[in-house]
Design an enzyme around this catalytic site. Structure first.
Site, PDB file in Angstrom:
ATOM      1  N   ARG A  51       1.338 -10.761   7.287  1.00 15.59           N
ATOM      2  CA  ARG A  51       1.244  -9.473   6.307  1.00 15.59           C
ATOM      3  C   ARG A  51       2.208  -8.698   6.559  1.00 15.59           C
ATOM      4  NH1 ARG A  51      -3.947  -9.698   9.090  1.00 15.59           N
ATOM      5  NH2 ARG A  51      -3.348  -7.978  10.178  1.00 15.59           N
TER       6      ARG A  51
ATOM      7  N   ARG B  51     -10.775   0.198  15.020  1.00 13.17           N
ATOM      8  CA  ARG B  51     -10.785   1.168  14.179  1.00 13.17           C
ATOM      9  C   ARG B  51     -12.097   0.500  12.914  1.00 13.17           C
ATOM     10  NH1 ARG B  51      -4.802   1.319  10.536  1.00 13.17           N
ATOM     11  NH2 ARG B  51      -5.716  -0.862  10.263  1.00 13.17           N
TER      12      ARG B  51
ATOM     13  N   LYS C  71       0.928  -1.404   0.029  1.00 19.40           N
ATOM     14  CA  LYS C  71       0.041  -0.083   0.001  1.00 19.40           C
ATOM     15  C   LYS C  71       0.861   1.342  -0.116  1.00 19.40           C
ATOM     16  CE  LYS C  71      -0.554  -0.196   5.181  1.00 19.40           C
ATOM     17  NZ  LYS C  71      -0.977  -0.702   6.114  1.00 19.40           N
TER      18      LYS C  71
ATOM     19  N   CYS D  30      13.971  24.378   1.950  1.00 18.05           N
ATOM     20  CA  CYS D  30      13.171  25.092   1.157  1.00 18.05           C
ATOM     21  C   CYS D  30      12.587  23.984   0.386  1.00 18.05           C
ATOM     22  CB  CYS D  30      13.875  25.813   0.041  1.00 18.05           C
ATOM     23  SG  CYS D  30      15.282  26.954   0.684  1.00 18.05           S
ATOM     24  N   MET D  31      11.363  24.129  -0.437  1.00 22.71           N
ATOM     25  CA  MET D  31      10.485  23.415  -1.006  1.00 22.71           C
ATOM     26  C   MET D  31      11.313  22.304  -1.914  1.00 22.71           C
ATOM     27  SD  MET D  31       7.152  24.044  -3.141  1.00 22.71           S
ATOM     28  CE  MET D  31       6.066  24.784  -2.145  1.00 22.71           C
ATOM     29  N   ASP D  32      12.305  22.994  -2.811  1.00 15.82           N
ATOM     30  CA  ASP D  32      12.776  22.229  -3.852  1.00 15.82           C
ATOM     31  C   ASP D  32      14.503  22.349  -3.589  1.00 15.82           C
ATOM     32  OD1 ASP D  32      10.413  22.244  -4.969  1.00 15.82           O
ATOM     33  OD2 ASP D  32      10.843  24.283  -5.596  1.00 15.82           O
TER      34      ASP D  32
ATOM     35  N   HIS E 215      -6.126  -7.009  13.230  1.00 15.97           N
ATOM     36  CA  HIS E 215      -4.900  -6.371  12.734  1.00 15.97           C
ATOM     37  C   HIS E 215      -4.637  -6.011  14.740  1.00 15.97           C
ATOM     38  CE1 HIS E 215      -1.897  -4.086  11.061  1.00 15.97           C
ATOM     39  NE2 HIS E 215      -2.309  -2.919  11.552  1.00 15.97           N
TER      40      HIS E 215
ATOM     41  N   TYR F 255      15.922  31.140   3.498  1.00 15.57           N
ATOM     42  CA  TYR F 255      14.729  31.999   4.161  1.00 15.57           C
ATOM     43  C   TYR F 255      15.110  32.352   5.770  1.00 15.57           C
ATOM     44  CZ  TYR F 255      12.001  30.715  -0.171  1.00 15.57           C
ATOM     45  OH  TYR F 255      11.740  30.601  -1.377  1.00 15.57           O
TER      46      TYR F 255
HETATM   47  C1  LIG Z   1      -0.054  -1.932   6.695  1.00 19.49           C
HETATM   48  C2  LIG Z   1      -0.789  -3.160   7.399  1.00 19.49           C
HETATM   49  C3  LIG Z   1      -0.033  -4.096   7.697  1.00 19.49           C
HETATM   50  C4  LIG Z   1       1.503  -4.157   7.474  1.00 19.49           C
HETATM   51  O1  LIG Z   1       2.139  -3.518   8.600  1.00 19.49           O
HETATM   52  P1  LIG Z   1       3.534  -3.533   8.853  1.00 19.49           P
HETATM   53  O2  LIG Z   1       3.637  -2.986  10.079  1.00 19.49           O
HETATM   54  O3  LIG Z   1       3.834  -2.582   7.812  1.00 19.49           O
HETATM   55  O4  LIG Z   1       4.269  -4.974   8.617  1.00 19.49           O
HETATM   56  C5  LIG Z   1      -0.684  -5.255   7.976  1.00 19.49           C
HETATM   57  N1  LIG Z   1      -1.965  -5.363   8.184  1.00 19.49           N
HETATM   58  C6  LIG Z   1      -2.771  -4.509   7.751  1.00 19.49           C
HETATM   59  C7  LIG Z   1      -4.018  -4.592   7.866  1.00 19.49           C
HETATM   60  C8  LIG Z   1      -2.135  -3.214   7.430  1.00 19.49           C
HETATM   61  O5  LIG Z   1      -3.272  -2.293   7.070  1.00 19.49           O
END
Ligand SMILES: *Cc1c(COP(=O)(O)O)cnc(C)c1O
Length: 397
Positions: free
Chosen positions: A238, A153, A55, A329-331, A182, A282
């Site tokens: 995951r 959540r 993601k 700065c920004m860039d 999670h 700046y």
């Molecule tokens: C982002 C996410 C993960 C991965 O978590 P890490 O700490 O980056 O390994 C696993 N499960 C869910 C639901 C997530 O949103």
């Protein structure tokens, strides 16, 4: 390391490779990602699958490229957070199962089916709409039931998981492919909440099995839980942050050595001496002490170098640290090259076009995303994501 500018570069729809066009870029060490995944493979039982979480454009590392590397190194599923992220993977030809870890809006259901994405499900209306739409197309949509065990959540409350499935499991347009939860505190020193969440998840799983429903692929562990808790591995883990070689917190660092894949680099775009007492950038928050060169890099907060780091970070050139000076700065940003030579410190030979490391290793010196995150007051996750937003990427094998 051989830089692959032809095919390895994600060009973000631009015409030329980054370092030729702009002297600031992110380098991704593909071998580091492979190393980390192989390390996880050794740590996991032979039957435990790996979902590579890509993601937020692979935590800023490039979703498609990292997904390909992960799939070639033992990952069997991909995790994203939106329908668009899933479609992006399909458009580059990735056919592996893609789970959207958060339930998208109902309006996106036709796209989910068209691109064969697998949504997390936790709202009854969404589940029924998904089933109806799939059924009308003569299809069966797989989904993963998200159970809330204490993150509070999203997800079906663990004590309601049985009732939820009782209502939708009959649907011929739906197929329960997995059940997951999670953890909120898998990277904390304190383990109480983690254990409580495990207990609640087990309770939900027992209810589901008692109903005679096969929960399919059971998964719970993010990187921290994967590293620390074998009992949380179930059928699949995951992994996000760990795959990119970063630790979720200091708690996991001593347990496993990982290799960071991301480095942030730039070349010196201007070099000048600034007379004593003259201010730089700046608001003139820095004044030249004399006998210094001020080097400019074409990278700034628009690229993810937080302005909070102004006058508080270092950069590396040829294995040595130099202090960043003046407001970022920004860039662009500036750093100071002290010209006062001594027996111990010969005058540094620094030139226009020299490569500078803002994050990563140079000789025996290293600046980690963790070091930078501590100064900013955030976590490495956030900084990695930000470096993915504007900078182009170069992949090295
Ligand atoms: C982002 C996410 C993960 C991965 O978590 P890490 O700490 O980056 O390994 C696993 N499960 C869910 C639901 C997530 O949103």
């Amino acid at each position: 390391m051989q830089r692959n500018l032809e095919d390895g570069v994600v060009q973000k729809n631009r015409e030329f490779a980054a370092p030729e066009r702009r002297w600031a870029w992110v380098e991704i060490d593909r071998e580091a990602i492979r190393y980390n995944l192989k390390r996880f493979r050794k740590h996991l039982g032979p039957d435990v699958k790996i979902m590579a979480v890509v993601k937020a454009d692979g935590y800023g590392h490039g979703a498609a490229e990292c997904a390909r590397t992960a799939l070639a190194t033992g990952a069997s599923m991909l995790g994203v957070s939106s329908v668009d992220e899933g479609i992006e993977l399909r458009r580059v030809g990735i056919a592996a199962p893609v789970v959207i870890l958060a339930e998208p809006p109902q309006e996106a259901i036709p796209l989910i089916l068209q691109y064969q994405l697998i949504p997390a499900v936790y709202n009854m209306d969404f589940a029924l709409a998904l089933g109806e739409t799939a059924d009308a197309m003569g299809r069966v949509s797989p989904y993963h039931l998200k159970v809330d065990t204490g993150m509070n959540r999203v997800g079906v409350h663990y004590s309601d998981a049985g009732d939820f499935l009782r209502t939708i499991n009959f649907h011929r347009g739906l197929e329960l492919q997995g059940v997951f939860t999670h953890f909120a505190t898998a990277d904390d020193v304190d383990t109480f909440i983690f254990k409580q969440q495990m207990g609640r998840f087990e309770e939900a799983l027992s209810t589901i099995r008692y109903m005679g429903v096969d929960p399919g692929i059971i998964h719970a562990a993010n990187t921290a839980a994967m590293i620390r808790y074998k009992q949380a591995h179930y059928h699949m883990v995951r992994v996000g942050i760990g795959m990119y070689g970063l630790h979720p917190s200091e708690v996991t660092r001593p347990i496993m050595e990982l290799r960071p894949a991301m480095s942030v680099r730039a070349r010196i775009s201007y070099l000048k001496s600034v007379p004593v007492g003259e201010g730089v950038s700046y608001s003139h928050t820095y004044r030249s002490p004399g006998s210094v060169l001020i080097a400019t890099l074409p990278i700034g907060y628009g690229d993810g170098i937080s302005r909070v780091l102004s006058n508080r970070m270092d950069v590396l050139v040829g294995g040595k640290r130099y202090p960043q000076v003046g407001n970022i700065c920004m860039d662009m940003l500036m750093f100071e090259v002290n010209q006062r030579a001594s027996a111990l410190n010969p005058r540094p030979a620094i030139e226009m076009g020299d490569e500078v490391v803002l994050v990563g290793r140079s000789g025996n010196e290293q600046i980690t995303l963790d070091e930078m995150a501590r100064i900013v007051g955030t976590i490495n996750y956030e900084l990695a994501c930000r470096f993915g937003l504007r900078l182009d990427r170069v992949f090295v094998e």
